[in-house]
Design an enzyme around this catalytic site. Structure first.
Site, mmCIF file in Angstrom:
data_model
loop_
_atom_site.group_PDB
_atom_site.id
_atom_site.type_symbol
_atom_site.label_atom_id
_atom_site.label_comp_id
_atom_site.label_asym_id
_atom_site.label_seq_id
_atom_site.Cartn_x
_atom_site.Cartn_y
_atom_site.Cartn_z
ATOM 1 N N ILE A 85 0.854 -1.187 0.000
ATOM 2 C CA ILE A 85 0.000 0.000 0.000
ATOM 3 C C ILE A 85 0.888 1.234 0.000
ATOM 4 O O ILE A 85 1.889 1.295 0.710
ATOM 5 C CB ILE A 85 -0.892 0.017 1.260
ATOM 6 N N GLU A 123 -10.125 2.715 7.916
ATOM 7 C CA GLU A 123 -9.897 1.451 8.622
ATOM 8 C C GLU A 123 -8.562 1.496 9.355
ATOM 9 O O GLU A 123 -7.609 2.103 8.875
ATOM 10 C CB GLU A 123 -9.843 0.347 7.546
ATOM 11 N N LYS A 133 -4.970 0.244 10.433
ATOM 12 C CA LYS A 133 -3.975 -0.621 9.807
ATOM 13 C C LYS A 133 -3.285 -1.382 10.941
ATOM 14 O O LYS A 133 -2.477 -0.830 11.682
ATOM 15 C CB LYS A 133 -2.962 0.238 9.041
ATOM 16 N N ARG A 174 2.568 -13.201 3.119
ATOM 17 C CA ARG A 174 2.673 -12.368 1.932
ATOM 18 C C ARG A 174 3.899 -12.758 1.106
ATOM 19 O O ARG A 174 3.849 -12.784 -0.114
ATOM 20 C CB ARG A 174 2.793 -10.895 2.337
ATOM 21 N N CYS A 230 15.765 -3.063 53.186
ATOM 22 C CA CYS A 230 15.980 -3.702 54.488
ATOM 23 C C CYS A 230 17.374 -4.276 54.651
ATOM 24 O O CYS A 230 17.696 -4.862 55.680
ATOM 25 C CB CYS A 230 14.932 -4.793 54.718
ATOM 26 N N CYS A 236 14.222 -9.842 47.285
ATOM 27 C CA CYS A 236 14.402 -9.738 48.715
ATOM 28 C C CYS A 236 13.424 -10.741 49.327
ATOM 29 O O CYS A 236 12.230 -10.661 49.100
ATOM 30 C CB CYS A 236 14.071 -8.320 49.180
ATOM 31 N N CYS A 276 10.371 -7.216 55.270
ATOM 32 C CA CYS A 276 10.924 -6.058 54.551
ATOM 33 C C CYS A 276 9.822 -5.004 54.432
ATOM 34 O O CYS A 276 8.760 -5.254 53.865
ATOM 35 C CB CYS A 276 11.405 -6.473 53.167
HETATM 36 ZN ZN LIG Z 1 13.966 -6.015 51.626
#
Ligand SMILES: [Zn+2]
Length: 725
Positions: A142, A172, A174, A195, A469, A484, A489
């Site tokens: 196209i 439309e 694409k 194609r 932590c 972790c 924590c």
């Molecule tokens: Zn932690």
């Protein structure tokens, strides 16, 4: 005998709405069965077998139906283990036995065969190579335009060529996928090609057969003799996210975009991989056809819909070029709403006879043009790389960028996903990078412009301890994430509480980030259950929190107790258990008690719950931490039962009268009507006080207003789909 006819082998998938629906074709005398077989030679895999039977009474079939369903789920889950995770749980012999049993049951009960059964949708064996086949009508490209001015020039040119004839213009989307051409002969899918170079394409029938939106047999009694329909194989953005989660969990590289997945998958030799990637197809074009009814594009799309194909959505027709051109802008503004990628808007002439008159130039037809815009890419620099702690403890590196404009928003950070992604990109501080928006929402770094790198830039060192932590980080045994693992924590708890309160989880209004941070930092909340013990006084003492908002928050927290099992499972931040899986589990088991009682195998056997998810859920529920959380939430009175629709014996829509209106995007009209009937509902064409539901798509007109007036419950396509799940 008079109550039933002979049935062909196809019945309908009951739960899996994503697959095209094929209807049972009853035959009332044996002669018709033979004729049908002659018309549909490929339906039985070309093995020359005719499957038909007298439909068994529903209650007789129940045990077999259950066994078949269980087998299908098991096989799918083992397929996943085998092909996606590359870690089979069972021997090939056991697998073959299950498949053999399923095939046996299906051949004895052909009405129970669904198109997505592992025996049907997926080719038994990979092909050895891709056949090269000539297109009967070349697949041309196209012409592209990049400005409204160029677009108008195209309109003027076409008008001139047609001597000022009235022209209807189609606008439309694409779709950004891979072009394919499908050939149906007497209603049966016989071949699909890429194609290729436009003249010759690769035979990809084995993969196309696994796609959603592609019926193996057209859903009509009078199909055209030959229908060559062209369209775009694509993937939804949310499916890419899921696929990449799986890839990441397996330590495999991530796909950059949906087009890459589609292009890479559609030419694979083994159709089983394609079957697992949730590719879909939108149809929009004509190739070589014989016996087609439509004489213009709008009618053609309707015709495709009536055959069970999925035409490209949001197509509109205009009698005026200026209106059509300005509609392009309207569509461009709606791009963020789409779950799939598009790479332009197509304008074309509606009438086929006018297209004929216009003809083609050497490479592209004169009656069609694409309106495109530049890619959503931008160049910027990396200021900093930070790491974040997520709700499952995963440490995610994030690049802080020099702010840059990209697709209408300012981008100042991009996720780097994990340590391996940093390594792969080799991104360093002060690097110049190219950023792109994947799925138009999430910016990510495409590549580093290494020729701009400043000398002495050192590679990023991934932390070995949690930034929140300070506990030691661990890499997943089976994946790429570094986590972790400290249960206490604080950052992890904050993220978990925040997620717990979010919309898709327990939906607690007023429990925003700042409030959560303070609640966790002051140790008022250390676990989900603590939320339900908070008093107005506790909350009032927080920063910027008045008495009124504190009271409201306590009310909102109390209300969230009744969200139900689906939301709760999602809220718990169990690895691999997200919104969709949580809701499936809730509907399947109904209570938390049943999930706790389930063994690993029964979890794996649930639709869409694969081995990884089942193991993660099982591990959580039976861990000390998981048990504590559940006991605590039970103690504070959180509802542990499913509140979602439960499939009753007679089907969820039993006795309901339902009207469908407007433009649907997820189903064709035939599919919706079929689904309603499947679930024992009744389809009606007009709204009355007796109507139970109106399923309303886009541009629902008078029926919608009438339904509102009569107080009929209105369902969006999504809501309708949810009811059936
Ligand atoms: Zn932690």
């Amino acid at each position: 005998m008079a109550d039933f006819g002979w049935f062909s082998q196809k019945t309908n998938p009951i739960r899996d709405l994503n697959h095209p629906v094929q209807w049972p074709s009853p035959f009332f005398d044996f002669q018709n069965v033979l004729q049908w077989k002659i018309r549909n030679p490929l339906l039985h895999g070309g093995q020359g077998r005719i499957w038909f039977s007298i439909p068994a009474e529903a209650n007789m079939a129940t045990d077999i139906e259950i066994e078949i369903k269980k087998l299908r789920n098991k096989i799918r889950s083992h397929d996943q283990k085998y092909y996606v995770d590359a870690s089979p749980l069972i021997s090939d012999l056991e697998y073959d036995r299950m498949m053999e049993r399923l095939r046996h049951l299906e051949s004895e009960n052909p009405m129970l065969i669904v198109p997505d059964s592992p025996t049907q949708r997926v080719g038994e064996q990979p092909v050895d190579y891709l056949d090269q086949v000539s297109h009967r009508v070349p697949m041309l490209s196209i012409e592209n335009t990049y400005s409204l001015e160029e677009l108008h020039k195209f309109g003027e040119r076409v008008s001139e060529l047609l001597d000022g004839d009235a022209i209807e213009w189609i606008v439309e989307l694409k779709i950004d996928g891979v072009a394919a051409s499908l050939i149906y002969e007497n209603g049966v899918l016989t071949r699909a090609l890429t194609r290729g170079n436009g003249a010759v394409g690769d035979d990809i029938t084995h993969n196309i057969r696994t796609l959603q939106g592609v019926p193996l047999k057209l859903t009509t009694d009078s199909p055209p003799e030959v229908l060559e329909v062209r369209g775009e194989v694509y993937m939804n953005n949310r499916d890419l996210v899921l696929l990449n989660e799986r890839q990441a969990a397996n330590g495999e590289s991530l796909f950059k975009n949906t087009r890459n997945v589609a292009a890479g998958t559609i030419r694979l030799l083994d159709p089983r991989i394609c079957a697992q990637r949730n590719l879909r197809m939108f149809s929009h074009g004509i190739g070589h056809c014989e016996g087609l009814v439509a004489t213009n594009h709008m009618d053609f799309l309707k015709e495709l819909g009536s055959y069970g194909l999925s035409p490209t959505p949001f197509v509109e027709c205009f009698s005026d070029f200026t209106a059509a051109a300005s509609h392009c802008e309207v569509l461009i503004n709606r791009i963020p709403e789409l779950d799939f990628e598009i790479d332009g808007i197509v304008l074309k002439v509606n009438r086929f006879d006018q297209r004929q008159t216009l003809g083609t130039r050497s490479k592209s037809p004169r009656w069609i043009v694409a309106y495109k815009w530049e890619k959503y890419e931008a160049v910027t620099t990396v200021h900093q790389i930070n790491v974040q702690v997520g709700k499952t403890g995963a440490i995610t590196p994030v690049a802080e960028l020099e702010p840059v404009q990209l697709a209408g928003t300012t981008v100042s950070r991009a996720s780097l996903h994990n340590a391996e992604e940093i390594q792969r990109l080799d991104v360093r501080l002060s690097d110049t990078v190219v950023v792109e928006k994947a799925g138009k929402i999430i910016p990510h770094i495409v590549r580093v412009e290494k020729h701009h790198r400043k000398p002495g830039a050192i590679p990023f060192a991934f932390p070995t301890r949690c930034p929140a932590c300070d506990s030691e980080l661990h890499k997943d045994e089976d994946g790429v994430y570094i986590r972790c693992l400290n249960r206490h924590c604080e950052k992890k708890i904050m993220e978990q509480i925040r997620y717990f309160a979010s919309r898709d989880a327990m939906d607690i209004e007023g429990l925003g980030e700042k409030v959560v941070e303070q609640l966790v930092a002051t140790k008022r909340v250390r676990a989900f259950g603590d939320l339900y013990r908070l008093t107005v006084t506790d909350i009032e003492s927080l920063d910027r929190m008045g008495e009124k908002s504190a009271k409201n928050l306590v009310v909102a927290i109390n209300e969230s107790r009744s969200r139900g099992l689906g939301k709760l499972l999602n809220a718990l931040s169990i690895r691999h258990v997200g919104k969709t899986v949580a809701s499936i589990l809730a509907r399947f088991f109904g209570t938390m008690e049943a999930i706790v009682a389930a063994d690993l195998e029964s979890l794996v056997a649930v639709d869409e719950v694969g081995g990884i998810i089942a193991e993660s859920l099982f591990e959580y529920i039976h861990s000390d931490a998981g048990r504590e959380v559940l006991a605590d939430l039970t103690q504070v009175g959180v509802n542990m039962e499913s509140t979602e629709f439960i499939d009753a014996d007679g089907g969820v829509l039993a006795g309901k009268i339902i009207v469908v209106t407007g433009t649907l995007t997820r189903f064709t009209r035939t599919e919706v009507q079929g689904l309603i009937e499947m679930h024992s509902g009744k389809v009606s064409s007009s709204i009355s006080s007796k109507t139970d539901f109106l399923v309303a798509g886009d541009k629902a007109g008078s029926k919608l207003s009438k339904a509102k007036k009569l107080g009929v419950r209105i369902l969006s396509e999504e809501e309708f789909e949810n009811i059936l799940k």
